[in-house]
Design a protein around this motif. Structure first.
Motif, PDB file in Angstrom:
ATOM      1  N   GLU A  19       0.821  -1.218   0.000  1.00 27.02           N
ATOM      2  CA  GLU A  19       0.000   0.000   0.000  1.00 27.02           C
ATOM      3  C   GLU A  19       0.851   1.263   0.000  1.00 27.02           C
ATOM      4  O   GLU A  19       0.530   2.242  -0.649  1.00 27.02           O
ATOM      5  CB  GLU A  19      -0.918  -0.017   1.227  1.00 27.02           C
ATOM      6  CG  GLU A  19      -1.802   1.192   1.391  1.00 27.02           C
ATOM      7  CD  GLU A  19      -3.002   1.202   0.463  1.00 27.02           C
ATOM      8  OE1 GLU A  19      -3.538   2.289   0.228  1.00 27.02           O
ATOM      9  OE2 GLU A  19      -3.377   0.130  -0.031  1.00 27.02           O
ATOM     10  N   PHE A  20       1.945   1.256   0.749  1.00 28.08           N
ATOM     11  CA  PHE A  20       2.721   2.471   0.941  1.00 28.08           C
ATOM     12  C   PHE A  20       4.068   2.451   0.230  1.00 28.08           C
ATOM     13  O   PHE A  20       4.888   3.329   0.452  1.00 28.08           O
ATOM     14  CB  PHE A  20       2.895   2.743   2.438  1.00 28.08           C
ATOM     15  CG  PHE A  20       1.600   3.134   3.090  1.00 28.08           C
ATOM     16  CD1 PHE A  20       1.142   4.433   3.025  1.00 28.08           C
ATOM     17  CD2 PHE A  20       0.819   2.184   3.711  1.00 28.08           C
ATOM     18  CE1 PHE A  20      -0.068   4.794   3.593  1.00 28.08           C
ATOM     19  CE2 PHE A  20      -0.399   2.529   4.285  1.00 28.08           C
ATOM     20  CZ  PHE A  20      -0.842   3.837   4.218  1.00 28.08           C
ATOM     21  N   ALA A  29       6.322   9.733   8.980  1.00 27.18           N
ATOM     22  CA  ALA A  29       5.461   8.560   9.165  1.00 27.18           C
ATOM     23  C   ALA A  29       5.850   7.816  10.448  1.00 27.18           C
ATOM     24  O   ALA A  29       4.982   7.392  11.211  1.00 27.18           O
ATOM     25  CB  ALA A  29       5.561   7.632   7.962  1.00 27.18           C
ATOM     26  N   ARG A  32       4.451   9.652  13.423  1.00 26.79           N
ATOM     27  CA  ARG A  32       3.018   9.401  13.619  1.00 26.79           C
ATOM     28  C   ARG A  32       2.789   8.021  14.243  1.00 26.79           C
ATOM     29  O   ARG A  32       1.964   7.873  15.142  1.00 26.79           O
ATOM     30  CB  ARG A  32       2.263   9.539  12.300  1.00 26.79           C
ATOM     31  CG  ARG A  32       2.226  10.971  11.781  1.00 26.79           C
ATOM     32  CD  ARG A  32       1.255  11.161  10.627  1.00 26.79           C
ATOM     33  NE  ARG A  32       1.385  10.223   9.528  1.00 26.79           N
ATOM     34  CZ  ARG A  32       2.218  10.372   8.492  1.00 26.79           C
ATOM     35  NH1 ARG A  32       3.015  11.429   8.422  1.00 26.79           N
ATOM     36  NH2 ARG A  32       2.252   9.479   7.522  1.00 26.79           N
ATOM     37  N   HIS A  38      -2.478   6.013  14.196  1.00 24.38           N
ATOM     38  CA  HIS A  38      -2.455   4.824  13.341  1.00 24.38           C
ATOM     39  C   HIS A  38      -3.626   4.736  12.371  1.00 24.38           C
ATOM     40  O   HIS A  38      -3.747   3.746  11.649  1.00 24.38           O
ATOM     41  CB  HIS A  38      -2.447   3.566  14.221  1.00 24.38           C
ATOM     42  CG  HIS A  38      -1.308   3.528  15.183  1.00 24.38           C
ATOM     43  ND1 HIS A  38      -1.394   2.872  16.383  1.00 24.38           N
ATOM     44  CD2 HIS A  38      -0.064   4.063  15.147  1.00 24.38           C
ATOM     45  CE1 HIS A  38      -0.246   2.990  17.038  1.00 24.38           C
ATOM     46  NE2 HIS A  38       0.569   3.727  16.316  1.00 24.38           N
ATOM     47  N   ASP A  39      -4.480   5.747  12.340  1.00 21.20           N
ATOM     48  CA  ASP A  39      -5.705   5.677  11.543  1.00 21.20           C
ATOM     49  C   ASP A  39      -5.460   5.412  10.064  1.00 21.20           C
ATOM     50  O   ASP A  39      -6.168   4.606   9.464  1.00 21.20           O
ATOM     51  CB  ASP A  39      -6.529   6.951  11.694  1.00 21.20           C
ATOM     52  CG  ASP A  39      -7.166   7.064  13.066  1.00 21.20           C
ATOM     53  OD1 ASP A  39      -7.177   6.065  13.805  1.00 21.20           O
ATOM     54  OD2 ASP A  39      -7.646   8.166  13.403  1.00 21.20           O
ATOM     55  N   GLU A  40      -4.488   6.069   9.473  1.00 27.82           N
ATOM     56  CA  GLU A  40      -4.283   5.896   8.028  1.00 27.82           C
ATOM     57  C   GLU A  40      -3.928   4.458   7.679  1.00 27.82           C
ATOM     58  O   GLU A  40      -4.354   3.929   6.657  1.00 27.82           O
ATOM     59  CB  GLU A  40      -3.235   6.871   7.479  1.00 27.82           C
ATOM     60  CG  GLU A  40      -1.819   6.616   7.946  1.00 27.82           C
ATOM     61  CD  GLU A  40      -0.846   7.691   7.492  1.00 27.82           C
ATOM     62  OE1 GLU A  40      -0.473   7.705   6.307  1.00 27.82           O
ATOM     63  OE2 GLU A  40      -0.471   8.527   8.351  1.00 27.82           O
ATOM     64  N   TRP A  41      -3.169   3.796   8.556  1.00 24.98           N
ATOM     65  CA  TRP A  41      -2.778   2.421   8.283  1.00 24.98           C
ATOM     66  C   TRP A  41      -3.913   1.455   8.602  1.00 24.98           C
ATOM     67  O   TRP A  41      -4.099   0.470   7.905  1.00 24.98           O
ATOM     68  CB  TRP A  41      -1.492   2.076   9.027  1.00 24.98           C
ATOM     69  CG  TRP A  41      -0.370   2.919   8.495  1.00 24.98           C
ATOM     70  CD1 TRP A  41       0.262   2.776   7.283  1.00 24.98           C
ATOM     71  CD2 TRP A  41       0.221   4.056   9.103  1.00 24.98           C
ATOM     72  NE1 TRP A  41       1.209   3.761   7.124  1.00 24.98           N
ATOM     73  CE2 TRP A  41       1.208   4.558   8.234  1.00 24.98           C
ATOM     74  CE3 TRP A  41       0.012   4.710  10.311  1.00 24.98           C
ATOM     75  CZ2 TRP A  41       1.978   5.671   8.526  1.00 24.98           C
ATOM     76  CZ3 TRP A  41       0.790   5.813  10.609  1.00 24.98           C
ATOM     77  CH2 TRP A  41       1.763   6.290   9.709  1.00 24.98           C
ATOM     78  N   GLN A  43      -7.067   2.197   8.235  1.00 26.41           N
ATOM     79  CA  GLN A  43      -7.983   2.359   7.110  1.00 26.41           C
ATOM     80  C   GLN A  43      -7.466   1.637   5.868  1.00 26.41           C
ATOM     81  O   GLN A  43      -8.243   1.047   5.117  1.00 26.41           O
ATOM     82  CB  GLN A  43      -8.211   3.840   6.822  1.00 26.41           C
ATOM     83  CG  GLN A  43      -9.041   4.510   7.897  1.00 26.41           C
ATOM     84  CD  GLN A  43      -9.080   6.027   7.742  1.00 26.41           C
ATOM     85  OE1 GLN A  43      -8.492   6.611   6.845  1.00 26.41           O
ATOM     86  NE2 GLN A  43      -9.786   6.682   8.659  1.00 26.41           N
ATOM     87  N   ALA A  44      -6.163   1.675   5.667  1.00 29.11           N
ATOM     88  CA  ALA A  44      -5.578   0.971   4.523  1.00 29.11           C
ATOM     89  C   ALA A  44      -5.833  -0.529   4.641  1.00 29.11           C
ATOM     90  O   ALA A  44      -6.184  -1.181   3.650  1.00 29.11           O
ATOM     91  CB  ALA A  44      -4.083   1.256   4.430  1.00 29.11           C
TER      92      ALA A  44
END
Length: 103
Positions: A19-20, A29, A32, A38-41, A43-44
């Motif tokens: 993904e990243f 990153a 964070r 950790h929301d972005e990860w 959600q991924a």
């Protein structure tokens, strides 16, 4: 320390690395992750459809208990230079206070 099952942690690492990979993992990153944003990860992982709600909750709970699990997953396929930079940054976070996310 809460530990993810071995197979799950490898799958999480593979999914997040894929993904990243293009965006790259940088010091910001790592900051964070260290601070618990950790929301972005999460959600991924959710968008992959691989994990159910219970598994996602367990994964994010393990990250909250030990952010190094997420750090290591993000660095699973990183090159050696990126891995070293990120580990050095992480060490610096542990040895001196850092501003909160957004601060």
């Amino acid at each position: 320390m809460m530990k993810e099952p071995q197979g799950r942690s490898e799958l999480v690492g593979a999914l997040l690395a894929a993904e990243f990979a293009d965006a790259g993992i940088d010091i910001e990153a790592m900051r964070r992750v260290y601070l618990g944003a950790h929301d972005e990860w999460a959600q991924a992982l959710e968008t992959t459809g691989v994990f159910g709600l219970r598994a996602l909750a367990e994964i994010t709970k393990s990250w909250a208990a030990d952010p190094r699990l997420l750090r290591d997953a993000l660095l699973a396929d990183a090159d050696e230079l990126t891995r070293r930079r990120c580990h050095a940054a992480w060490t610096s976070f542990e040895t001196r206070p850092i501003a909160a996310v957004g601060g």
